[in-house]
Design a protein around this motif. Sequence first.
Motif, mmCIF file in Angstrom:
data_model
loop_
_atom_site.group_PDB
_atom_site.id
_atom_site.type_symbol
_atom_site.label_atom_id
_atom_site.label_comp_id
_atom_site.label_asym_id
_atom_site.label_seq_id
_atom_site.Cartn_x
_atom_site.Cartn_y
_atom_site.Cartn_z
ATOM 1 N N ALA A 46 0.846 -1.199 0.000
ATOM 2 C CA ALA A 46 0.000 0.000 0.000
ATOM 3 C C ALA A 46 0.879 1.245 0.000
ATOM 4 C CB ALA A 46 -0.929 -0.011 1.211
ATOM 5 N N MET A 47 1.988 1.187 -0.743
ATOM 6 C CA MET A 47 2.957 2.283 -0.752
ATOM 7 C C MET A 47 2.684 3.319 -1.834
ATOM 8 S SD MET A 47 6.542 0.368 0.255
ATOM 9 C CE MET A 47 6.373 -1.055 -0.826
ATOM 10 N N GLY A 48 1.519 3.243 -2.462
ATOM 11 C CA GLY A 48 1.105 4.303 -3.364
ATOM 12 C C GLY A 48 1.731 4.245 -4.743
ATOM 13 N N ASN A 49 1.596 5.371 -5.451
ATOM 14 C CA ASN A 49 2.043 5.448 -6.841
ATOM 15 C C ASN A 49 3.535 5.182 -7.015
ATOM 16 O OD1 ASN A 49 -0.429 6.263 -8.237
ATOM 17 N ND2 ASN A 49 -0.292 8.118 -7.017
ATOM 18 N N PHE A 50 4.315 5.521 -5.998
ATOM 19 C CA PHE A 50 5.764 5.428 -6.136
ATOM 20 C C PHE A 50 6.338 4.247 -5.354
ATOM 21 C CE2 PHE A 50 4.531 9.849 -6.825
ATOM 22 C CZ PHE A 50 5.053 10.048 -8.099
ATOM 23 N N SER A 51 5.527 3.223 -5.188
ATOM 24 C CA SER A 51 5.975 2.003 -4.520
ATOM 25 C C SER A 51 7.180 1.408 -5.253
ATOM 26 C CB SER A 51 4.839 0.980 -4.497
ATOM 27 O OG SER A 51 5.336 -0.329 -4.306
ATOM 28 N N PRO A 52 8.250 1.071 -4.534
ATOM 29 C CA PRO A 52 9.406 0.439 -5.194
ATOM 30 C C PRO A 52 9.067 -0.923 -5.793
ATOM 31 C CG PRO A 52 9.663 0.435 -2.796
ATOM 32 C CD PRO A 52 8.485 1.304 -3.099
ATOM 33 N N ASN A 178 4.039 -14.213 -6.116
ATOM 34 C CA ASN A 178 3.253 -14.930 -5.118
ATOM 35 C C ASN A 178 3.314 -14.166 -3.794
ATOM 36 O OD1 ASN A 178 2.915 -16.914 -7.054
ATOM 37 N ND2 ASN A 178 4.501 -18.259 -6.208
ATOM 38 N N ARG A 179 2.203 -14.148 -3.079
ATOM 39 C CA ARG A 179 2.117 -13.616 -1.714
ATOM 40 C C ARG A 179 2.335 -12.105 -1.600
ATOM 41 N NH1 ARG A 179 1.675 -17.667 1.952
ATOM 42 N NH2 ARG A 179 2.110 -19.767 1.155
ATOM 43 N N ILE A 180 2.307 -11.378 -2.707
ATOM 44 C CA ILE A 180 2.419 -9.917 -2.658
ATOM 45 C C ILE A 180 1.286 -9.332 -3.494
ATOM 46 C CG2 ILE A 180 3.839 -7.895 -3.167
ATOM 47 C CD1 ILE A 180 6.305 -9.642 -2.888
ATOM 48 N N LEU A 181 0.508 -8.449 -2.879
ATOM 49 C CA LEU A 181 -0.643 -7.859 -3.559
ATOM 50 C C LEU A 181 -0.575 -6.340 -3.476
ATOM 51 C CD1 LEU A 181 -3.484 -8.230 -4.915
ATOM 52 C CD2 LEU A 181 -4.432 -8.082 -2.585
ATOM 53 N N GLN A 182 -0.717 -5.680 -4.623
ATOM 54 C CA GLN A 182 -0.796 -4.219 -4.639
ATOM 55 C C GLN A 182 -2.201 -3.787 -4.219
ATOM 56 O OE1 GLN A 182 1.382 -5.811 -6.847
ATOM 57 N NE2 GLN A 182 2.852 -4.832 -5.490
ATOM 58 N N ALA A 186 -1.268 1.942 -5.345
ATOM 59 C CA ALA A 186 -0.213 1.067 -5.863
ATOM 60 C C ALA A 186 -0.757 0.094 -6.901
ATOM 61 C CB ALA A 186 0.453 0.298 -4.722
ATOM 62 N N SER A 187 -2.032 -0.252 -6.791
ATOM 63 C CA SER A 187 -2.634 -1.205 -7.728
ATOM 64 C C SER A 187 -3.127 -0.536 -8.999
ATOM 65 C CB SER A 187 -3.806 -1.927 -7.051
ATOM 66 O OG SER A 187 -4.908 -1.046 -6.878
ATOM 67 N N GLY A 188 -3.163 0.804 -9.010
ATOM 68 C CA GLY A 188 -3.656 1.514 -10.183
ATOM 69 C C GLY A 188 -5.155 1.429 -10.349
ATOM 70 N N ILE A 189 -5.874 1.223 -9.254
ATOM 71 C CA ILE A 189 -7.322 1.044 -9.352
ATOM 72 C C ILE A 189 -8.069 2.370 -9.445
ATOM 73 C CG2 ILE A 189 -7.993 1.100 -6.908
ATOM 74 C CD1 ILE A 189 -9.535 -1.543 -7.493
ATOM 75 N N GLN A 190 -7.348 3.482 -9.253
ATOM 76 C CA GLN A 190 -7.988 4.794 -9.301
ATOM 77 C C GLN A 190 -8.238 5.233 -10.738
ATOM 78 O OE1 GLN A 190 -4.954 4.113 -8.363
ATOM 79 N NE2 GLN A 190 -3.457 5.618 -9.052
ATOM 80 N N SER A 191 -9.219 6.091 -10.910
ATOM 81 C CA SER A 191 -9.548 6.615 -12.237
ATOM 82 C C SER A 191 -8.431 7.516 -12.737
ATOM 83 C CB SER A 191 -10.857 7.409 -12.173
ATOM 84 O OG SER A 191 -11.029 8.197 -13.336
ATOM 85 N N PRO A 192 -8.119 7.471 -14.035
ATOM 86 C CA PRO A 192 -7.077 8.353 -14.570
ATOM 87 C C PRO A 192 -7.459 9.825 -14.565
ATOM 88 C CG PRO A 192 -8.132 7.120 -16.337
ATOM 89 C CD PRO A 192 -8.632 6.542 -15.057
ATOM 90 N N VAL A 193 -8.726 10.145 -14.321
ATOM 91 C CA VAL A 193 -9.116 11.556 -14.266
ATOM 92 C C VAL A 193 -9.240 12.068 -12.840
ATOM 93 C CG1 VAL A 193 -10.278 11.531 -16.499
ATOM 94 C CG2 VAL A 193 -11.576 10.987 -14.445
ATOM 95 N N SER A 194 -8.933 11.220 -11.857
ATOM 96 C CA SER A 194 -8.965 11.670 -10.467
ATOM 97 C C SER A 194 -7.542 11.827 -9.963
ATOM 98 C CB SER A 194 -9.719 10.672 -9.581
ATOM 99 O OG SER A 194 -9.012 9.453 -9.502
ATOM 100 N N PHE A 195 -7.363 12.639 -8.926
ATOM 101 C CA PHE A 195 -6.032 12.726 -8.336
ATOM 102 C C PHE A 195 -6.065 12.045 -6.972
ATOM 103 C CE2 PHE A 195 -8.147 16.848 -8.674
ATOM 104 C CZ PHE A 195 -8.379 17.233 -7.369
#
Length: 374
Positions: A46-52, A178-182, A186-195
């Motif tokens: 859950a490290m957001g857009n810039f997750s390593p 395996n065993r790692i879920l964004q 971080a998963s990109g589930i947000q709309s491209p027109v929202s911030f």
Amino acid sequence: MKKRFISFGGVIFEGCSATSISVYRDAAALQLEDGKILSSHIIIDAMGNFSPIVRQIRKGKKPDGVCLVVGCCSRGFKDNYTGDVIYSSSSVRKVGGSKVQYFWEAFPAGSGPMDRTTYMFTYVNPQPGSPKLEQLLEDYWDLMPEYQGVSLDNLKILRVIYGIFPTYRESPLPAAFNRILQFGDASGIQSPVSFGGFGSLTRHLGRLANGIYEAIRGDFLDAYSLSLLNPYMPNLSASWLFQRAMSAQQNSNVSPEFINELLHVNFLCMQRLGDPILRPFLQDVIQFGPLTKTLGLVILTKPQIIPSIFKQVGIPVLLEWSGHFFMLGCYTFLSTFVDPALRPLLNSFPAKIKYEWKRHLEAWKYGSGLDYKL
């Protein structure tokens, strides 16, 4: 929330940094900077857009689009009763070496009756010469007083807000390990027109919480099983056309007023069609029926705008979008007619098959926007 988490046995490691993750057959191990090792059935990124981890999965790919946001929360607004979801007060302008179209959002803040938050944002294609946040902030201080009808001298700036929100066409992001879920941005589930994806996350939270619980309970923690929690969603992919249409194209020969004209006719048509059409769109939920009605009414209301749309977004983007639009219709059909027939049969399936089909049914429902209720 913190107290509730701890009361359920949760442990918080504050001020700790992780250096690596190792995935084994029966666990995932998180190596901390101080040498400690934490093991778990699953690690939620859950490290957001810039997750390593996301950077590793995407292999350094450049974002397909970026939303740049600047703003502030200020005290001193006497008439502080209304808000704007999206507002435009100017046409395309030049900032540095790029063209941008500014949009605004404003609403009363909860910190006081005269406190108000105002954002100015724009969508850009990331490339050399793209505007910097400091350039946007300079414009913000010049334009915000006129937009809100106030003088900066009469305002007390409580905090300044700014951010960069990259978006990718290949979203949501399937699990790569395996065993790692964004999770979340971080998963990109947000709309491209929202911030930022707070609204999107709250919409999907119940689905994700139940799915993660079932994955852990059944030990369905391979990459494929976890990817079913971040499935292809045609309504999210279809939103890319709107982001493209609202971005000022650097070499486009459309009128500087085109974006405002397009938004005006779209919102005019949605308003005529009523709340069942307008409200889902304002909350970043794209549905097949409302989208079809809106597009049809736009074509009937202002057919002369169609050539400019082709110039603005380009034929390849429109063709790609057509595929997502078709799939949006398919998902709507599947969720409306096939889901009710399949759901009663789920309990008769083996555990793994049941888990997978529940995720498919959820993908149809959420991918068509039918989870949204007025």
